[in-house]
Design an enzyme around this catalytic site. Structure first.
Site, PDB file in Angstrom:
ATOM      1  N   THR A  58       0.982  -1.295   0.039  1.00 18.04           N
ATOM      2  CA  THR A  58       0.145  -0.118   0.048  1.00 18.04           C
ATOM      3  C   THR A  58       0.798   1.078   0.117  1.00 18.04           C
ATOM      4  OG1 THR A  58      -1.774   1.172   1.223  1.00 18.04           O
ATOM      5  CG2 THR A  58      -0.036  -0.379   2.445  1.00 18.04           C
ATOM      6  N   ASP A  59       0.133   2.148  -0.390  1.00 15.72           N
ATOM      7  CA  ASP A  59       0.913   3.528  -0.381  1.00 15.72           C
ATOM      8  C   ASP A  59       0.894   4.145   1.210  1.00 15.72           C
ATOM      9  OD1 ASP A  59      -1.640   4.283  -0.107  1.00 15.72           O
ATOM     10  OD2 ASP A  59      -1.860   5.939  -1.554  1.00 15.72           O
ATOM     11  N   TYR A  78      -2.259  -0.484  10.979  1.00 15.16           N
ATOM     12  CA  TYR A  78      -2.285  -1.252   9.661  1.00 15.16           C
ATOM     13  C   TYR A  78      -0.956  -0.775   8.726  1.00 15.16           C
ATOM     14  CZ  TYR A  78      -3.409  -1.696   4.714  1.00 15.16           C
ATOM     15  OH  TYR A  78      -3.195  -1.911   3.242  1.00 15.16           O
TER      16      TYR A  78
HETATM   17  P1  NAD Z   1      -9.746  -7.420   2.078  1.00 10.25           P
HETATM   18  O1  NAD Z   1      -9.626  -7.039   3.307  1.00 10.25           O
HETATM   19  O2  NAD Z   1     -10.788  -7.072   1.100  1.00 10.25           O
HETATM   20  O3  NAD Z   1      -9.251  -8.704   1.741  1.00 10.25           O
HETATM   21  C1  NAD Z   1      -8.295  -9.336   2.373  1.00 10.25           C
HETATM   22  C2  NAD Z   1      -8.495 -11.081   2.353  1.00 10.25           C
HETATM   23  O4  NAD Z   1      -7.438 -11.660   3.267  1.00 10.25           O
HETATM   24  C3  NAD Z   1      -9.670 -11.698   2.641  1.00 10.25           C
HETATM   25  O5  NAD Z   1     -10.226 -12.331   1.833  1.00 10.25           O
HETATM   26  C4  NAD Z   1      -9.147 -12.439   4.057  1.00 10.25           C
HETATM   27  O6  NAD Z   1     -10.105 -13.528   4.589  1.00 10.25           O
HETATM   28  C5  NAD Z   1      -7.748 -12.876   3.634  1.00 10.25           C
HETATM   29  N1  NAD Z   1      -7.131 -13.064   4.810  1.00 10.25           N
HETATM   30  C6  NAD Z   1      -7.009 -12.296   5.828  1.00 10.25           C
HETATM   31  N2  NAD Z   1      -6.062 -12.986   6.622  1.00 10.25           N
HETATM   32  C7  NAD Z   1      -5.357 -13.907   6.198  1.00 10.25           C
HETATM   33  C8  NAD Z   1      -4.586 -15.033   6.466  1.00 10.25           C
HETATM   34  N3  NAD Z   1      -4.057 -14.900   7.707  1.00 10.25           N
HETATM   35  N4  NAD Z   1      -4.484 -16.141   5.680  1.00 10.25           N
HETATM   36  C9  NAD Z   1      -5.098 -16.014   4.725  1.00 10.25           C
HETATM   37  N5  NAD Z   1      -5.999 -15.077   4.043  1.00 10.25           N
HETATM   38  C10 NAD Z   1      -5.993 -14.113   4.932  1.00 10.25           C
HETATM   39  O7  NAD Z   1      -8.426  -6.765   1.544  1.00 10.25           O
HETATM   40  P2  NAD Z   1      -8.325  -6.009  -0.015  1.00 10.25           P
HETATM   41  O8  NAD Z   1      -8.731  -4.460   0.032  1.00 10.25           O
HETATM   42  O9  NAD Z   1      -8.540  -6.916  -0.954  1.00 10.25           O
HETATM   43  O10 NAD Z   1      -6.498  -5.725  -0.030  1.00 10.25           O
HETATM   44  C11 NAD Z   1      -5.851  -6.870  -0.364  1.00 10.25           C
HETATM   45  C12 NAD Z   1      -4.338  -6.486  -0.380  1.00 10.25           C
HETATM   46  O11 NAD Z   1      -4.269  -5.142  -1.074  1.00 10.25           O
HETATM   47  C13 NAD Z   1      -3.909  -6.101   1.073  1.00 10.25           C
HETATM   48  O12 NAD Z   1      -2.521  -6.696   1.257  1.00 10.25           O
HETATM   49  C14 NAD Z   1      -3.876  -4.656   1.427  1.00 10.25           C
HETATM   50  O13 NAD Z   1      -2.894  -4.094   2.290  1.00 10.25           O
HETATM   51  C15 NAD Z   1      -3.419  -4.269  -0.100  1.00 10.25           C
HETATM   52  N6  NAD Z   1      -4.054  -2.869  -0.627  1.00 10.25           N
HETATM   53  C16 NAD Z   1      -5.369  -2.578  -0.450  1.00 10.25           C
HETATM   54  C17 NAD Z   1      -5.935  -1.437  -1.167  1.00 10.25           C
HETATM   55  C18 NAD Z   1      -7.076  -1.045  -1.012  1.00 10.25           C
HETATM   56  O14 NAD Z   1      -7.698   0.204  -1.462  1.00 10.25           O
HETATM   57  N7  NAD Z   1      -8.025  -1.952  -0.715  1.00 10.25           N
HETATM   58  C19 NAD Z   1      -4.851  -0.755  -1.590  1.00 10.25           C
HETATM   59  C20 NAD Z   1      -3.406  -0.759  -1.523  1.00 10.25           C
HETATM   60  C21 NAD Z   1      -3.127  -1.993  -1.235  1.00 10.25           C
HETATM   61  O1  DAU Z   2      -4.032   3.856   0.470  1.00 10.84           O
HETATM   62  C1  DAU Z   2      -4.389   2.431   0.523  1.00 10.84           C
HETATM   63  C2  DAU Z   2      -5.290   2.144   1.314  1.00 10.84           C
HETATM   64  O2  DAU Z   2      -6.508   2.476   1.325  1.00 10.84           O
HETATM   65  C3  DAU Z   2      -5.173   0.706   1.431  1.00 10.84           C
HETATM   66  O3  DAU Z   2      -3.928  -0.050   1.939  1.00 10.84           O
HETATM   67  C4  DAU Z   2      -6.563   0.151   2.907  1.00 10.84           C
HETATM   68  O4  DAU Z   2      -6.297  -1.376   2.821  1.00 10.84           O
HETATM   69  C5  DAU Z   2      -7.631   0.670   2.405  1.00 10.84           C
HETATM   70  O5  DAU Z   2      -8.447   0.286   3.305  1.00 10.84           O
HETATM   71  C6  DAU Z   2      -7.624   2.342   2.139  1.00 10.84           C
HETATM   72  O6  DAU Z   2      -7.176   2.798   3.238  1.00 10.84           O
HETATM   73  P1  DAU Z   2      -7.959   4.143   3.971  1.00 10.84           P
HETATM   74  O7  DAU Z   2      -8.089   4.285   5.294  1.00 10.84           O
HETATM   75  O8  DAU Z   2      -7.786   5.298   3.002  1.00 10.84           O
HETATM   76  O9  DAU Z   2      -9.672   3.619   3.246  1.00 10.84           O
HETATM   77  P2  DAU Z   2     -11.124   3.819   3.795  1.00 10.84           P
HETATM   78  O10 DAU Z   2     -12.007   3.652   2.808  1.00 10.84           O
HETATM   79  O11 DAU Z   2     -11.099   3.245   5.360  1.00 10.84           O
HETATM   80  O12 DAU Z   2     -11.035   5.620   3.947  1.00 10.84           O
HETATM   81  C7  DAU Z   2     -10.963   6.486   3.133  1.00 10.84           C
HETATM   82  C8  DAU Z   2     -10.984   7.778   3.585  1.00 10.84           C
HETATM   83  O13 DAU Z   2     -12.197   8.064   3.913  1.00 10.84           O
HETATM   84  C9  DAU Z   2      -9.952   8.074   4.545  1.00 10.84           C
HETATM   85  O14 DAU Z   2      -9.611   9.277   4.575  1.00 10.84           O
HETATM   86  C10 DAU Z   2     -11.013   7.872   5.953  1.00 10.84           C
HETATM   87  C11 DAU Z   2     -12.379   8.492   5.420  1.00 10.84           C
HETATM   88  N1  DAU Z   2     -13.520   7.779   5.689  1.00 10.84           N
HETATM   89  C12 DAU Z   2     -13.613   6.527   5.978  1.00 10.84           C
HETATM   90  C13 DAU Z   2     -14.845   5.696   6.360  1.00 10.84           C
HETATM   91  C14 DAU Z   2     -14.890   4.463   6.560  1.00 10.84           C
HETATM   92  C15 DAU Z   2     -14.537   8.587   6.257  1.00 10.84           C
HETATM   93  O15 DAU Z   2     -14.562   9.997   6.201  1.00 10.84           O
HETATM   94  N2  DAU Z   2     -15.759   8.102   6.656  1.00 10.84           N
HETATM   95  C16 DAU Z   2     -15.873   6.634   6.854  1.00 10.84           C
HETATM   96  O16 DAU Z   2     -16.746   6.086   7.331  1.00 10.84           O
END
Ligand code: NAD
Ligand code: DAU
Length: 358
Positions: free
Chosen positions: A135-136, A161
């Protein structure tokens, strides 16, 4: 070794999109290892449940015996590590799971990857890749006029996190440097799109809007996130896997910086046109400012020039096109929404994997 890949976390938001796209493109077999935490949803994988090239395995990346068995049995040419605890707010309320999965789990996975890789012959070793999805947020926060994060920006994680992801990135780096394991790391900005679990800003506000609930905006709503459509993240990962230089990290992003309040207002406007409220009011009426997230990072912005210029990748969606697709997907997939909202997806899981039901 063959054309099989081991994907971890492939029942989650990004992992499931990745697996679906990979199989749709006929790129080879996928062994999908997922613990099915609250964030894992097998309904995300419904379309490939019977796919001959998809093997789903319920388990933990930290279960070394299981990982060793899967590697020996399936002989993958790559491991792609999506598995993680991913929600910042949860990490603030309870960091333990983040350390266990993101740090200790990744360490165990790396150990088994190293043993497996060492057992391969020289040409197989040369072809093998361990791609770590990160992640960033590891770079910390930016002030308004700071340049976007490049790969050389020093790490400064601010939440449990992001600290846990930073630790995992460092372990991956160390395994390449120390043992020669052929690793790649991607650091991506905020994703959005289909199958996004509704605890994150965009799906939460979408579903709350439709349910007539408040749309919670933390603090002043002027925090900036850099949004990328999930399918573009998946194509970037495929490209890095295919052509990335071993040991390198690649930032992934689409130059879509937006303030949270602007994102939620745009969502409301799209819903106003696609599914107007019965009382004729705008969904914007439901926006509610709430207490800020502790330690809330003010701004993220990704400079993905390296990925653009070195590997020729570019995203297909702008924020405006991607967000419309996303809203349409949620409106068309009310069954998915209802199963998640009601917890039915967990009950289905309980019936099939009773020992893991949380
Ligand atoms: P998510 O929370 O939607 O999914 C995570 C998945 O991992 C789930 O299916 C969960 O069951 C599985 N998991 C959790 N713990 C585990 C374990 N110990 N062993 C096996 N499986 C396990 O997450 P996501 O948003 O799909 O993110 C996926 C990856 O991308 C993560 O590594 C996250 O840090 C990274 N990432 C996410 C974002 C974003 O915006 N969502 C951005 C950049 C990077
Ligand atoms: O930047 C990459 C990351 O983006 C990933 O590594 C994480 O896994 C992913 O969850 C996401 O993190 P954020 O904290 O940026 O995402 P989130 O959707 O939780 O929040 C986005 C922005 O919105 C953040 O500034 C917090 C704000 N927010 C979030 C929620 C859930 C609100 O204002 N209200 C809310 O209810």
């Amino acid at each position: 070794m063959n054309n099989t890949i081991l994907v971890t976390g492939g029942a989650g938001f990004i992992g499931a999109n990745f697996v679906l796209d990979w199989l749709a493109a006929g790129l080879g077999r996928v062994v999908n290892l997922d613990k099915l935490t609250y964030a894992g949803n097998l309904q995300n994988l419904q379309d490939v449940a019977q796919h001959p090239d998809h093997v789903f395995v319920h388990g933990d990346i930290g279960d070394r015996a299981l990982v060793a068995k899967l590697l020996a049995e399936h002989k993958p040419r790559a491991i792609l590590n999506f598995a993680a605890e991913s929600h910042v707010d949860r990490s603030i309320h309870g960091p333990e799971d983040f350390i266990q999965t993101n740090v200790v789990g990744t360490f165990h996975l790396l150990e088994e990857a190293r043993h497996y890789w060492s057992s391969l012959d020289t040409s197989e070793q040369g072809a093998f890749r361990f791609l770590h999805v990160s992640t960033d947020e590891v770079y910390g926060t930016l002030a308004a006029h700071d340049p976007a994060f490049t790969e050389t920006k020093p790490y400064a994680p601010n939440s449990p996190y992001s600290a846990s992801k930073a630790a995992s990135d460092h372990l991956v780096r160390a395994y390449q440097h120390t043992y020669g394991l052929p690793t790649l790391t991607t650091n991506c900005s905020n994703n959005y799109g289909p199958y996004h679990f509704p605890e994150k800003l965009i799906p939460l506000c979408l579903l709350n809007a439709l349910a007539g609930k408040p749309l919670p905006i933390y603090g002043d709503g002027q925090q900036i996130r850099d949004w990328l459509y999930v399918k573009d993240h998946c194509s970037a990962i495929r490209r890095v896997l295919e052509a990335g230089r071993v040991g390198e990290t690649y930032n992934v992003g689409g130059w879509n910086e937006k303030a949270n309040l602007d994102v939620v207002q745009l969502l409301c406007d799209i819903l106003d046109s696609l599914q107007p409220r019965k009382d004729g009011q705008s969904y914007r009426e439901q926006i509610t400012f709430v207490k800020d997230r502790p330690g809330h990072d003010r701004r993220y912005a990704i400079d993905a020039s390296k990925l653009y210029s070195e590997l020729g990748w570019k995203p297909q969606e702008s924020f405006e096109t991607g967000i419309r697709k996303t809203v349409a997907w949620y409106l068309e997939h009310q069954d998915w929404v209802e199963n998640v909202n009601s917890g039915e997806y967990r009950r289905w899981l309980d019936q099939h994997y009773a020992e893991s039901a949380a």
